[in-house]
Design an enzyme around this catalytic site. Structure first.
Site, PDB file in Angstrom:
ATOM      1  N   GLU A  53     -13.241   0.031  36.183  1.00  0.00           N
ATOM      2  CA  GLU A  53     -13.243  -0.698  34.904  1.00  0.00           C
ATOM      3  C   GLU A  53     -12.313  -0.066  33.882  1.00  0.00           C
ATOM      4  O   GLU A  53     -12.277   1.153  33.711  1.00  0.00           O
ATOM      5  CB  GLU A  53     -14.668  -0.692  34.330  1.00  0.00           C
ATOM      6  N   CYS A  54     -11.563  -0.930  33.201  1.00  0.00           N
ATOM      7  CA  CYS A  54     -10.705  -0.496  32.100  1.00  0.00           C
ATOM      8  C   CYS A  54     -10.730  -1.625  31.084  1.00  0.00           C
ATOM      9  O   CYS A  54      -9.934  -2.557  31.169  1.00  0.00           O
ATOM     10  CB  CYS A  54      -9.286  -0.225  32.602  1.00  0.00           C
ATOM     11  N   CYS A  65      -1.692   1.393  30.189  1.00  0.00           N
ATOM     12  CA  CYS A  65      -1.977   1.661  31.596  1.00  0.00           C
ATOM     13  C   CYS A  65      -1.557   0.445  32.418  1.00  0.00           C
ATOM     14  O   CYS A  65      -1.019  -0.519  31.888  1.00  0.00           O
ATOM     15  CB  CYS A  65      -3.462   1.960  31.783  1.00  0.00           C
ATOM     16  N   CYS A  67      -3.794  -1.143  34.558  1.00  0.00           N
ATOM     17  CA  CYS A  67      -5.025  -1.690  35.162  1.00  0.00           C
ATOM     18  C   CYS A  67      -5.080  -3.214  35.170  1.00  0.00           C
ATOM     19  O   CYS A  67      -5.418  -3.829  36.189  1.00  0.00           O
ATOM     20  CB  CYS A  67      -6.245  -1.131  34.439  1.00  0.00           C
ATOM     21  N   GLU A  92     -15.532   3.148  33.744  1.00  0.00           N
ATOM     22  CA  GLU A  92     -14.599   3.141  32.610  1.00  0.00           C
ATOM     23  C   GLU A  92     -14.068   4.552  32.322  1.00  0.00           C
ATOM     24  O   GLU A  92     -14.813   5.538  32.368  1.00  0.00           O
ATOM     25  CB  GLU A  92     -15.323   2.570  31.383  1.00  0.00           C
ATOM     26  N   GLY A  93     -12.778   4.607  32.041  1.00  0.00           N
ATOM     27  CA  GLY A  93     -12.162   5.889  31.666  1.00  0.00           C
ATOM     28  C   GLY A  93     -12.231   6.942  32.764  1.00  0.00           C
ATOM     29  O   GLY A  93     -12.419   8.118  32.492  1.00  0.00           O
ATOM     30  N   ASP A 126     -10.778  13.582  36.679  1.00  0.00           N
ATOM     31  CA  ASP A 126     -11.244  12.316  37.261  1.00  0.00           C
ATOM     32  C   ASP A 126     -12.704  12.500  37.670  1.00  0.00           C
ATOM     33  O   ASP A 126     -12.993  13.271  38.584  1.00  0.00           O
ATOM     34  CB  ASP A 126     -10.367  11.955  38.474  1.00  0.00           C
ATOM     35  N   ARG A 128     -14.774  10.090  38.767  1.00  0.00           N
ATOM     36  CA  ARG A 128     -15.306   8.958  39.531  1.00  0.00           C
ATOM     37  C   ARG A 128     -15.965   9.387  40.842  1.00  0.00           C
ATOM     38  O   ARG A 128     -15.472  10.265  41.524  1.00  0.00           O
ATOM     39  CB  ARG A 128     -14.187   7.954  39.830  1.00  0.00           C
ATOM     40  N   LYS A 154      -9.105   7.454  46.893  1.00  0.00           N
ATOM     41  CA  LYS A 154      -9.920   6.294  47.253  1.00  0.00           C
ATOM     42  C   LYS A 154      -9.943   6.117  48.777  1.00  0.00           C
ATOM     43  O   LYS A 154     -10.979   5.809  49.355  1.00  0.00           O
ATOM     44  CB  LYS A 154      -9.380   5.024  46.579  1.00  0.00           C
TER      45      LYS A 154
END
Ligand SMILES: Nc1nc2c(ncn2[C@@H]2O[C@H](COP(=O)(O)OP(=O)(O)OP(=O)(O)O)[C@@H](O)[C@H]2O)c(=O)[nH]1
Ligand SMILES: [Zn+2]
Length: 205
Positions: A53-54, A65, A67, A92-93, A126, A128, A154
């Site tokens: 999400e962005c 960015c 995105c 997000e972020g 990061d 995530r 990823k």
């Protein structure tokens, strides 16, 4: 894993009528969405994207960015193929949340790069965690993906969960004067595979 399926509906878009699958992460309260097109449970590799999400890029047209452009390109590619899945992950972020991303942007406006800004705020570059993807992919019957990404993390994360990555498909988007530094930092410090940017040149500006 605490991510559970909640409901599915149609989602008509300019790129086709997708099926929207809603999931709840019961640990964090985050609500995730997967858009699918065609039969993704037939055992063949599925054209896929893990999209973080962005709000600024996806919904507010930000040029800081790539995105929003990647989101559109991924949906178009799935539409062209007639089959695929886009996981819209509420990360997000890069996992620090919207308000902290705005704090990071404030530091970037004063000269920091995206990694330095995160670190000054006390976060890893990061944050995530892609483990949330596994229950969603399992629910949809997806075991093999042709992944649209420039981010090798990823690919590794999915492989670590036992999802086969048949192919990595680059998702490079045009540079603009506002995102040059951001893209250079991604290539130089975060390991993104961006062909036009040479890693040694990152953050010379
Ligand atoms: N903390 C932080 N997050 C950012 C910044 N710019 C974009 N993001 C977030 O970064 C996430 C997207 O990650 P990116 O690094 O652009 O790309 P990626 O998802 O790793 O890789 P691709 O699959 O190639 O798109 C989204 O959650 C954005 O909100 C920034 O300056 N600081
Ligand atoms: Zn963005």
């Amino acid at each position: 894993m605490s991510v559970v399926f909640v409901a599915a509906s149609q989602l008509p878009t300019p790129f086709g009528v997708f099926t929207m699958h809603g999931f709840l992460d019961q640990d964090t309260g985050k609500e995730h969405v997967v858009l699918t097109l065609g039969n993704v449970a037939d055992g063949k590799p599925v054209l896929g994207r893990l999209h973080s999400e962005c709000l600024t890029g996806d919904a507010l047209f930000s040029l800081r960015c790539d995105c929003g452009f990647q989101l559109e390109a991924a949906l178009r590619a799935i539409s062209d193929e007639g089959r695929g899945a886009l996981l819209y992950l509420r990360q997000e972020g890069r996992g620090i949340g919207l308000l902290n991303k705005i704090r990071a942007y404030e530091l970037q406006d004063a000269g920091a790069d995206t990694v330095e800004a995160n670190e000054r705020l006390g976060f890893a570059p990061d944050m995530r965690d892609y483990a949330i993807c596994l229950p969603m992919l399992e629910h949809l019957g997806i075991a093999e993906i042709k992944l649209m990404t420039n981010n090798p993390r990823k690919v590794k994360a999915l492989q670590g969960f036992g999802i086969r990555v048949a192919q990595r498909m680059p998702l490079e988007i045009a540079h603009n004067p506002h995102n040059e530094k951001y893209l250079a930092t991604k290539a130089g410090k975060l390991g993104h595979m961006l062909g036009e940017i040479h890693q040694g040149e990152a953050e010379q500006s």
